[in-house]
Structure formats: structure tokens, C-alpha cells
Scaffold this active site. Structure first.
Site: not given
Length: 307
Positions: A43, A112
Site C-alpha cells: 500500500e 478488518h
């Protein structure tokens, strides 16, 4: 992407897989592998690459496969994306859109189930919006892509299955405008993203009990639409904020401060904020529900505020 050849999508599995929630389905076939670019699991690297691409004329859309993963790119988003227009003396604009699924899903576990709006709200130079319907998802996405500013678009992991008829003709929404969901007289309920649906569920119960709540989906998390919010506060004199964000340092805390600073004289009661609990989101379904605001809590809070 058809309208503007500078628009491209960058992220993990956005290409031939079509995105983890199929948001970019079939785009790679239509626009090719370079405009819908599959990246490694890195990322920080691909976010930095996209910001560099924006500096040199492209309009990248960065997808975080899950919003929690974008914490790995926090340096790029804060020190580069938010500040480069200023630190370059206006030589560069950063027309980047950062988007992806976030929020508490169904038993996705703590890592998450992140709500990153609280993390990102303090970064100068960045706009933040949260979509809640197919109609505003499309309208806000198009506005974000066309904006010269970096925009973070928060999508909720549990709202991808919503269906709605949207206009055939072109439309673009204002990135800084709240949406009046339900006009009312007794109390202003401010919410966004998935909590909009919890609030509307609670509103049905409240109407049956004789209350008339005004529901506003704030949509713009930074900056707040204080014009729409203020007009509502001046009418109802009571405010309830309902969010899925964390209680400490969340969007609700910032919104409470803004209302107290700007509309204190119009309030007949203190602003009440219902937020998620300050704990890692449990994996167990029943415990997970306990950490997030439920419609019954909204009903109780309104009854207490209106008495």
C-alpha cells in the site's frame, strides 16, 4: 474513465478479478491493464506512486482492498497527499481519490473492521466523504474524481448489496453538502454511512411513539455542511449524533464541538453522541453487535432528549 483518459484505477485485485467487492468489475477488459492497474500487496508503494502520478497530470483512483490496509500508506496520505499542494507553493495539485470498503462488517475481526475516518480527519488538505446509497455513491464518486483536491471516499462493507434506481442522465453531487433524509420538528439526528439505516429503522418506531425526528446524512465528513446542520438545529433545538466511528476522537466528537461553537444559543439540551465502543471489534457476532449502536439505543436516546 470514458470521459477523461487521465483517470486510472490502482490497487490490489482491481483488474481482472474486478475488486474484492466487484466495484471495478469488467473495467480492465474495457480500459486495459495500465489504466486498471493490479498492484502487489504494498500500500505504501502504490499510494506513493499514485500521488506522484497525480502530480504529473493523471487522476488516479486508489483502492484500498480494505480501508484498514491503508494505514500502511498513512505517511503517503498525510505527508504527501494532503500537504504537497501547500508545500510546493501551489505548483502541484493532487487530484487523487482514495476509496475502499471500511466499517464493521459481519465478523471480519478487529483488523478488518476499522473506521479510518477518525484517523484521517486531522490531516490538513484532505476532503472526506461517506456514501450511503447507490445514488450518492455514484454522485460523490464522480465529484471526487473531478475535484482538484485529494478526496477520501468511505464506502461501507455492508452496503454494497443495496439496489436503487438511479437516473440515466448525468449527475454530480456536491462534495460539501449534507442530505436531508427525513424532515422533522422535534430533534435533529445527524448520521452517515451504514448508521443512516439504523437511524431510519429507529425513526419508524419514534414516529409510532409520537416523535417527529429530522434525519440528516451529513455525507461530507470534512468539512461539515454547517449551513444545513445549523438550519436544522435552529428549528429543532436538540441534536443526536449517531455514528459507527469510535467514541474517542471520532467524527461525532468533532461534530459536537462544531455545533457547540456555532449554535450553542439554539440548543435546549446538550448534544448527545452515540458511537461505537472504544474496543477492538470482536470476532464473535453477538459481541460485535454490542460494540455498535443499535436502533433501540437511538430510540431511547431520543426519548431522553425530548423529555
Amino acid at each position: 474513465m470514458e470521459r477523461d483518459a487521465r483517470v486510472c484505477v490502482i490497487g490490489e485485485d482491481v483488474g481482472h478479478y474486478g475488486g474484492s467487492y466487484k466495484v471495478t468489475k469488467d473495467l480492465a477488459n474495457k480500459y486495459g491493464d495500465l489504466r486498471v492497474l493490479d498492484t502487489p500487496i504494498a500500500e505504501n508503494s502504490f499510494t506513493g506512486m499514485a500521488i506522484g502520478a497525480a502530480m504529473t497530470g493523471l487522476r488516479p483512483i486508489i483502492e484500498g482492498m480494505n480501508m484498514g490496509f491503508l494505514l500502511l500508506a498513512f505517511n503517503q496520505i498525510s505527508n504527501n497527499c494532503g500537504m504537497l499542494h501547500y508545500t510546493s507553493g501551489g505548483q502541484f495539485t493532487i487530484p487523487v481519490v482514495i476509496r475502499g470498503p471500511g466499517g464493521v462488517g459481519r465478523q471480519l475481526g478487529a483488523e478488518h473492521s476499522q473506521r479510518l475516518e477518525s484517523y484521517f480527519q486531522s490531516i490538513p488538505g484532505i476532503q472526506m466523504v461517506a456514501c450511503s446509497t447507490p445514488y450518492n455513491a455514484k454522485g460523490l464518486m464522480k465529484a471526487a474524481i473531478r475535484s482538484e483536491n485529494p478526496v477520501i471516499l468511505f464506502e461501507h462493507v455492508l452496503l454494497y448489496n443495496l439496489k436503487e434506481r438511479i437516473p440515466d442522465e448525468e449527475y454530480v453531487l456536491n462534495l460539501e453538502e449534507a442530505e436531508m433524509v427525513r424532515p422533522g420538528e422535534h430533534i435533529t439526528i445527524l448520521t452517515y454511512s451504514r448508521m443512516r439505516y439504523h437511524v431510519m429503522q429507529a425513526a419508524k418506531t419514534l414516529v409510532n411513539k409520537g416523535y417527529d425526528p429530522e434525519v440528516i446524512d451529513i455525507r461530507s465528513l470534512k468539512p461539515f455542511d454547517l449551513h444545513t446542520i445549523g438550519n436544522s438545529v435552529k428549528k429543532t433545538h436538540r441534536v443526536l449524533i449517531v455514528e459507527e466511528c469510535m467514541r474517542t476522537g471520532g467524527i461525532g466528537a468533532s461534530l459536537t464541538t462544531a455545533i457547540n461553537e456555532n449554535f450553542h444559543d439554539y440548543l435546549d439540551a446538550p448534544v448527545v453522541c452515540l458511537s461505537s465502543q472504544d474496543v477492538p471489534t470482536p470476532y464473535a457476532g453477538t459481541l460485535e453487535e454490542w460494540t455498535v449502536v443499535q436502533p433501540t439505543q437511538i430510540v431511547t436516546a431520543v426519548e431522553q432528549l425530548c423529555h
